[in-house]
Design a protein around this motif. Sequence first.
Motif, PDB file in Angstrom:
ATOM      1  N   PRO A   9      21.131  48.870  -2.800  1.00 47.37           N
ATOM      2  CA  PRO A   9      21.006  49.454  -4.142  1.00 47.37           C
ATOM      3  C   PRO A   9      20.499  48.422  -5.144  1.00 47.37           C
ATOM      4  N   GLY A  10      19.764  48.892  -6.151  1.00 50.58           N
ATOM      5  CA  GLY A  10      19.200  47.998  -7.160  1.00 50.58           C
ATOM      6  C   GLY A  10      20.249  47.446  -8.106  1.00 50.58           C
ATOM      7  N   PRO A  11      19.867  46.454  -8.931  1.00 45.23           N
ATOM      8  CA  PRO A  11      20.830  45.802  -9.833  1.00 45.23           C
ATOM      9  C   PRO A  11      21.422  46.743 -10.873  1.00 45.23           C
ATOM     10  N   ILE A  12      20.642  47.732 -11.337  1.00 46.99           N
ATOM     11  CA  ILE A  12      21.170  48.647 -12.345  1.00 46.99           C
ATOM     12  C   ILE A  12      22.272  49.518 -11.746  1.00 46.99           C
ATOM     13  N   ARG A  97      32.634  33.086  -6.624  1.00 43.74           N
ATOM     14  CA  ARG A  97      32.671  33.975  -5.466  1.00 43.74           C
ATOM     15  C   ARG A  97      31.667  35.118  -5.601  1.00 43.74           C
ATOM     16  N   LEU A  98      31.525  35.655  -6.800  1.00 42.07           N
ATOM     17  CA  LEU A  98      30.546  36.718  -7.009  1.00 42.07           C
ATOM     18  C   LEU A  98      29.127  36.218  -6.764  1.00 42.07           C
ATOM     19  N   ARG A  99      28.873  34.983  -7.187  1.00 41.40           N
ATOM     20  CA  ARG A  99      27.518  34.424  -7.022  1.00 41.40           C
ATOM     21  C   ARG A  99      27.197  34.249  -5.549  1.00 41.40           C
ATOM     22  N   GLY A 100      28.211  34.121  -4.708  1.00 43.79           N
ATOM     23  CA  GLY A 100      27.974  33.953  -3.279  1.00 43.79           C
ATOM     24  C   GLY A 100      27.825  35.257  -2.523  1.00 43.79           C
ATOM     25  N   THR A 101      27.911  36.387  -3.222  1.00 44.68           N
ATOM     26  CA  THR A 101      27.732  37.694  -2.589  1.00 44.68           C
ATOM     27  C   THR A 101      26.290  38.156  -2.759  1.00 44.68           C
ATOM     28  N   PRO A 102      25.895  39.214  -2.042  1.00 43.46           N
ATOM     29  CA  PRO A 102      24.526  39.736  -2.213  1.00 43.46           C
ATOM     30  C   PRO A 102      24.285  40.425  -3.557  1.00 43.46           C
ATOM     31  N   MET A 103      25.314  40.564  -4.383  1.00 45.43           N
ATOM     32  CA  MET A 103      25.153  41.240  -5.674  1.00 45.43           C
ATOM     33  C   MET A 103      24.139  40.512  -6.544  1.00 45.43           C
ATOM     34  N   PRO A 104      23.120  41.205  -7.072  1.00 42.65           N
ATOM     35  CA  PRO A 104      22.160  40.552  -7.971  1.00 42.65           C
ATOM     36  C   PRO A 104      22.870  40.046  -9.219  1.00 42.65           C
ATOM     37  N   PRO A 105      22.538  38.860  -9.707  1.00 48.11           N
ATOM     38  CA  PRO A 105      23.188  38.345 -10.915  1.00 48.11           C
ATOM     39  C   PRO A 105      23.074  39.302 -12.102  1.00 48.11           C
ATOM     40  N   THR A 106      21.944  40.007 -12.181  1.00 51.67           N
ATOM     41  CA  THR A 106      21.754  40.957 -13.287  1.00 51.67           C
ATOM     42  C   THR A 106      22.850  42.014 -13.308  1.00 51.67           C
ATOM     43  N   ALA A 107      23.318  42.416 -12.126  1.00 51.97           N
ATOM     44  CA  ALA A 107      24.328  43.469 -12.045  1.00 51.97           C
ATOM     45  C   ALA A 107      25.625  43.053 -12.735  1.00 51.97           C
ATOM     46  N   TYR A 108      25.948  41.769 -12.690  1.00 58.32           N
ATOM     47  CA  TYR A 108      27.169  41.294 -13.352  1.00 58.32           C
ATOM     48  C   TYR A 108      27.092  41.543 -14.855  1.00 58.32           C
ATOM     49  N   PHE A 109      25.937  41.229 -15.440  1.00 54.67           N
ATOM     50  CA  PHE A 109      25.781  41.395 -16.882  1.00 54.67           C
ATOM     51  C   PHE A 109      25.655  42.861 -17.266  1.00 54.67           C
ATOM     52  N   VAL A 253      18.483  38.169 -30.050  1.00 54.98           N
ATOM     53  CA  VAL A 253      17.531  37.294 -29.363  1.00 54.98           C
ATOM     54  C   VAL A 253      18.144  35.922 -29.127  1.00 54.98           C
ATOM     55  N   VAL A 254      18.772  35.358 -30.179  1.00 49.51           N
ATOM     56  CA  VAL A 254      19.390  34.035 -30.052  1.00 49.51           C
ATOM     57  C   VAL A 254      20.509  34.068 -29.008  1.00 49.51           C
ATOM     58  N   GLY A 255      21.333  35.106 -29.050  1.00 48.18           N
ATOM     59  CA  GLY A 255      22.418  35.222 -28.081  1.00 48.18           C
ATOM     60  C   GLY A 255      21.910  35.325 -26.658  1.00 48.18           C
ATOM     61  N   LEU A 256      20.821  36.078 -26.477  1.00 50.08           N
ATOM     62  CA  LEU A 256      20.239  36.197 -25.136  1.00 50.08           C
ATOM     63  C   LEU A 256      19.719  34.850 -24.650  1.00 50.08           C
ATOM     64  N   LEU A 257      19.016  34.128 -25.517  1.00 50.30           N
ATOM     65  CA  LEU A 257      18.487  32.816 -25.125  1.00 50.30           C
ATOM     66  C   LEU A 257      19.618  31.838 -24.817  1.00 50.30           C
ATOM     67  N   LEU A 258      20.671  31.854 -25.636  1.00 49.51           N
ATOM     68  CA  LEU A 258      21.809  30.971 -25.379  1.00 49.51           C
ATOM     69  C   LEU A 258      22.487  31.319 -24.058  1.00 49.51           C
ATOM     70  N   THR A 259      22.617  32.609 -23.782  1.00 54.82           N
ATOM     71  CA  THR A 259      23.234  33.032 -22.526  1.00 54.82           C
ATOM     72  C   THR A 259      22.408  32.584 -21.333  1.00 54.82           C
ATOM     73  N   LEU A 260      21.090  32.776 -21.416  1.00 51.76           N
ATOM     74  CA  LEU A 260      20.213  32.412 -20.302  1.00 51.76           C
ATOM     75  C   LEU A 260      20.197  30.910 -20.041  1.00 51.76           C
ATOM     76  N   THR A 261      20.359  30.122 -21.098  1.00 47.38           N
ATOM     77  CA  THR A 261      20.246  28.666 -20.944  1.00 47.38           C
ATOM     78  C   THR A 261      21.584  27.965 -20.718  1.00 47.38           C
ATOM     79  N   THR A 262      22.704  28.629 -21.052  1.00 43.29           N
ATOM     80  CA  THR A 262      23.995  27.932 -20.958  1.00 43.29           C
ATOM     81  C   THR A 262      24.951  28.548 -19.954  1.00 43.29           C
ATOM     82  N   PHE A 263      24.689  29.778 -19.488  1.00 42.79           N
ATOM     83  CA  PHE A 263      25.668  30.447 -18.636  1.00 42.79           C
ATOM     84  C   PHE A 263      25.858  29.694 -17.327  1.00 42.79           C
ATOM     85  N   ARG A 264      27.127  29.511 -16.942  1.00 47.01           N
ATOM     86  CA  ARG A 264      27.466  28.795 -15.704  1.00 47.01           C
ATOM     87  C   ARG A 264      28.330  29.689 -14.827  1.00 47.01           C
TER      88      ARG A 264
END
Length: 271
Positions: A9-12, A97-109, A253-264
């Motif tokens: 299944p797709g990320p959405i 643990r989620l990052r180690g599964t086949p789940m696309p990262p986009t699906a988490y968000f 826009v700022v929040g999205l850029l901060l999330t993309l650059t800082t999320f761990r």
Amino acid sequence: MTAPETRLPGPIRVGLSRGLLEVREFVREWESVVFTFALPSLVLLLFGVIFEGAFDAGMPAVDFYLPGLIAMGLMSVSFQTLGTGIAVERDRGGLRRLRGTPMPPTAYFVGKTVLVLVLALAQLVLLLGVAVLVHGAAMPRDAAAWATLAWVFLLGTVASALLGTAVSSLARSARTASGIVVVPFLVLQFISGIFVPVSLLPDWVLAAASLFPLKWMAQGMRAAFYPDGFSAIEPSGAWDLHLVALALGTWCVVGLLLTLTTFRWKTRKDG
């Protein structure tokens, strides 16, 4: 003859399923539900009782405070919920643990987006219900005012959620997350016109509040709920909805850029 290839299944779709899971898990923790939803409604009830009859603002106390408390409630279920919740998940190893599964990262968000929108809508309905059923508060006057309420709700919630997601990366552990998220949020409530009318705030305080989304969310909500003549209480003497849209859109826009650059996905100690 080879077996047909199984399509994942797709990320959405995965994200929507995860969003429903997030909502169910949130509802199961009744302490979180009470803590998240009780404060704005409780403050509204108290202000309606304490200030009614002793309030000189040209409208009932509940009508005066309702827009700001809606803005506060929306930021609470987005900025505060994600800022602390994601930090706890990261500290406990859930994100790793989620990052180690086949789940696309986009699906988490996508899942977190579903959670926040459900909580934000529930918060709005609860506050409007308390205001109308208990105090008979006035609602937005026409279709244009309801439309203003809708787009301020959407832009403000998205901007606050993205900012909360980005801020979650500042916490070194679950124990420090509350201080990093709750203390700034509490300060913003006092300088953004939620409890103290903007007409009483010093110019430098309003200038500082203007750097963050809560002030603009409250201003947009006042434009939706207050009669047109009450725009005179704003520092500029107008609702300035174009500036509200610009500020909240910029924070998206700022929040999205901060999330993309800082999320761990891992804590600093995990490398």
